[in-house]
Scaffold this motif. Structure first.
Motif, mmCIF file in Angstrom:
data_model
loop_
_atom_site.group_PDB
_atom_site.id
_atom_site.type_symbol
_atom_site.label_atom_id
_atom_site.label_comp_id
_atom_site.label_asym_id
_atom_site.label_seq_id
_atom_site.Cartn_x
_atom_site.Cartn_y
_atom_site.Cartn_z
ATOM 1 N N UNK A 1 0.837 -1.201 0.000
ATOM 2 C CA UNK A 1 0.000 0.000 0.000
ATOM 3 C C UNK A 1 0.873 1.252 0.000
ATOM 4 N N UNK A 2 1.954 1.205 0.758
ATOM 5 C CA UNK A 2 2.888 2.333 0.764
ATOM 6 C C UNK A 2 3.538 2.552 -0.588
ATOM 7 N N UNK A 3 3.900 1.458 -1.267
ATOM 8 C CA UNK A 3 4.495 1.590 -2.602
ATOM 9 C C UNK A 3 3.479 2.101 -3.624
ATOM 10 N N UNK A 4 2.233 1.685 -3.484
ATOM 11 C CA UNK A 4 1.185 2.216 -4.355
ATOM 12 C C UNK A 4 1.034 3.721 -4.149
ATOM 13 N N UNK A 5 1.096 4.148 -2.905
ATOM 14 C CA UNK A 5 1.046 5.571 -2.570
ATOM 15 C C UNK A 5 2.238 6.300 -3.179
ATOM 16 N N UNK A 6 3.436 5.717 -3.049
ATOM 17 C CA UNK A 6 4.646 6.327 -3.607
ATOM 18 C C UNK A 6 4.565 6.439 -5.121
ATOM 19 N N UNK A 7 4.009 5.412 -5.743
ATOM 20 C CA UNK A 7 3.874 5.414 -7.199
ATOM 21 C C UNK A 7 2.882 6.492 -7.639
ATOM 22 N N UNK A 8 1.758 6.566 -6.964
ATOM 23 C CA UNK A 8 0.725 7.544 -7.307
ATOM 24 C C UNK A 8 1.222 8.974 -7.118
ATOM 25 N N UNK A 9 2.011 9.192 -6.070
ATOM 26 C CA UNK A 9 2.507 10.534 -5.770
ATOM 27 C C UNK A 9 3.832 10.838 -6.478
ATOM 28 N N UNK B 1 21.902 6.454 -4.089
ATOM 29 C CA UNK B 1 21.085 6.596 -5.289
ATOM 30 C C UNK B 1 21.487 7.822 -6.104
ATOM 31 N N UNK B 2 21.972 8.826 -5.418
ATOM 32 C CA UNK B 2 22.407 10.026 -6.115
ATOM 33 C C UNK B 2 23.753 9.816 -6.802
ATOM 34 N N UNK B 3 24.605 8.994 -6.199
ATOM 35 C CA UNK B 3 25.990 8.886 -6.666
ATOM 36 C C UNK B 3 26.353 7.533 -7.261
ATOM 37 N N UNK B 4 25.454 6.556 -7.188
ATOM 38 C CA UNK B 4 25.764 5.212 -7.677
ATOM 39 C C UNK B 4 24.616 4.682 -8.520
ATOM 40 N N UNK B 5 24.928 3.725 -9.362
ATOM 41 C CA UNK B 5 23.916 3.089 -10.204
ATOM 42 C C UNK B 5 23.364 1.875 -9.471
ATOM 43 N N UNK B 6 22.422 2.129 -8.544
ATOM 44 C CA UNK B 6 21.854 1.052 -7.742
ATOM 45 C C UNK B 6 20.331 1.125 -7.812
ATOM 46 N N UNK B 7 19.693 -0.003 -7.507
ATOM 47 C CA UNK B 7 18.235 -0.088 -7.516
ATOM 48 C C UNK B 7 17.660 -0.351 -6.132
ATOM 49 N N UNK C 1 7.821 0.884 -8.699
ATOM 50 C CA UNK C 1 6.835 0.393 -9.669
ATOM 51 C C UNK C 1 6.675 -1.122 -9.595
ATOM 52 N N UNK C 2 7.786 -1.834 -9.408
ATOM 53 C CA UNK C 2 7.721 -3.291 -9.300
ATOM 54 C C UNK C 2 6.915 -3.698 -8.065
ATOM 55 N N UNK C 3 7.209 -3.100 -6.925
ATOM 56 C CA UNK C 3 6.558 -3.503 -5.684
ATOM 57 C C UNK C 3 5.110 -3.008 -5.600
ATOM 58 N N UNK C 4 4.790 -1.933 -6.321
ATOM 59 C CA UNK C 4 3.390 -1.491 -6.380
ATOM 60 C C UNK C 4 2.546 -2.499 -7.157
ATOM 61 N N UNK D 1 13.466 -11.431 -6.449
ATOM 62 C CA UNK D 1 12.710 -10.849 -7.564
ATOM 63 C C UNK D 1 13.504 -9.752 -8.257
ATOM 64 N N UNK D 2 14.208 -8.945 -7.480
ATOM 65 C CA UNK D 2 15.002 -7.870 -8.064
ATOM 66 C C UNK D 2 16.267 -8.410 -8.737
ATOM 67 N N UNK D 3 16.919 -9.355 -8.096
ATOM 68 C CA UNK D 3 18.162 -9.890 -8.654
ATOM 69 C C UNK D 3 17.917 -10.634 -9.963
ATOM 70 N N UNK D 4 16.806 -11.346 -10.092
ATOM 71 C CA UNK D 4 16.525 -12.069 -11.331
ATOM 72 C C UNK D 4 16.228 -11.105 -12.473
#
Length: 230
Positions: free
Chosen positions: A69-77, A103-109, A163-166, A181-184
């Motif tokens: 639900x929190x990720x859905x909120x984050x996605x919507x906002x 996240x600002x300085x590295x290519x991470x997810x 977006x994935x977790x939403x 799920x993320x690593x695959x």
């Protein structure tokens, strides 16, 4: 960057005020939303009395659906970053700025706050550490990636993770499964050392009686997640 803290809460009346107060003091650049998972204590009343930003679920959905639900909120906002901070006070918000800097300085997810890199602070119970080591070894075997703290709830993701977790998120005990799920999907995950605290009040959702179910359920979920197509 728009940054959101997702706080899943079930019967956290003893901890929720302190949790939010520390977030406001130590992570002022973050917004937050409390997901009250139909608590049967006065968690919701406390949130309303303090004018906290809270979403109240009408029925108990479990930790996974509450976080989703929190990720859905984050996605919507349209937030750029989202991080889970448990409502029990175990996660210290002072590490959130350091996590966001990756996240600002590295290519991470995903950035995971791990208590086992420097092994400082509360290290969980002995029986849980056995389970954590097992899941760490299983993830290493299946993906080739070493995750020292696969059950850590202190995890930050960017827009791809949001977006994935939403869209899809495990119902319960989600942390190890969502790592796989993320690593695959070839998403990059890193860990940074953090210090966690022992729960000061309330009761953990994983009791001794649930430990065997937890181990079997999560193991099966990880294996299924590894082989299923997306």
């Amino acid at each position: 960057m728009k940054k959101l803290i997702i706080i899943p809460a079930y019967n956290e009346a003893e901890n929720i005020v302190k949790t939010v107060t520390q977030i406001v003091e130590k992570a002022p650049d973050f917004d937050y939303v409390i997901i009250n998972d139909c608590s049967v204590d006065n968690t919701l009343q406390i949130c309303k009395e303090n004018n906290f930003n809270v979403i109240n679920l009408p029925i108990n959905l479990g930790i996974g659906r509450a976080v989703q639900t929190g990720y859905l909120y984050a996605c919507e906002k349209e937030y750029d970053l989202a991080v889970q901070v448990d409502g029990d006070g175990q996660h210290d918000p002072e590490f959130l700025e350091e996590m966001s800097s990756y996240f600002k300085n590295s290519d991470v997810d995903m950035v995971i706050g791990s208590r086992f890199i420097e092994k400082s602070g509360f290290q969980s119970s002995a029986i849980r550490r056995v389970g954590i080591k097992f899941f760490s070894a299983l993830i290493k075997f299946l993906t080739g990636e070493k995750i020292t703290d696969p059950t850590s709830g202190l995890r930050m993701v960017g827009r791809k993770g949001i977006q994935l977790f939403a869209r899809e998120y495990p119902k319960d005990y989600p942390e190890p499964e969502t790592i796989v799920a993320m690593l695959k999907r070839k998403y990059r995950i890193i860990e940074i050392p953090v210090i966690m605290r022992e729960r000061e009040g309330g009761v953990s959702s994983i009791s001794m009686k649930k430990s065997i179910y937890y181990m079997v359920k999560v193991t099966m979920a990880i294996l299924i997640e590894k082989i299923r197509k997306y």
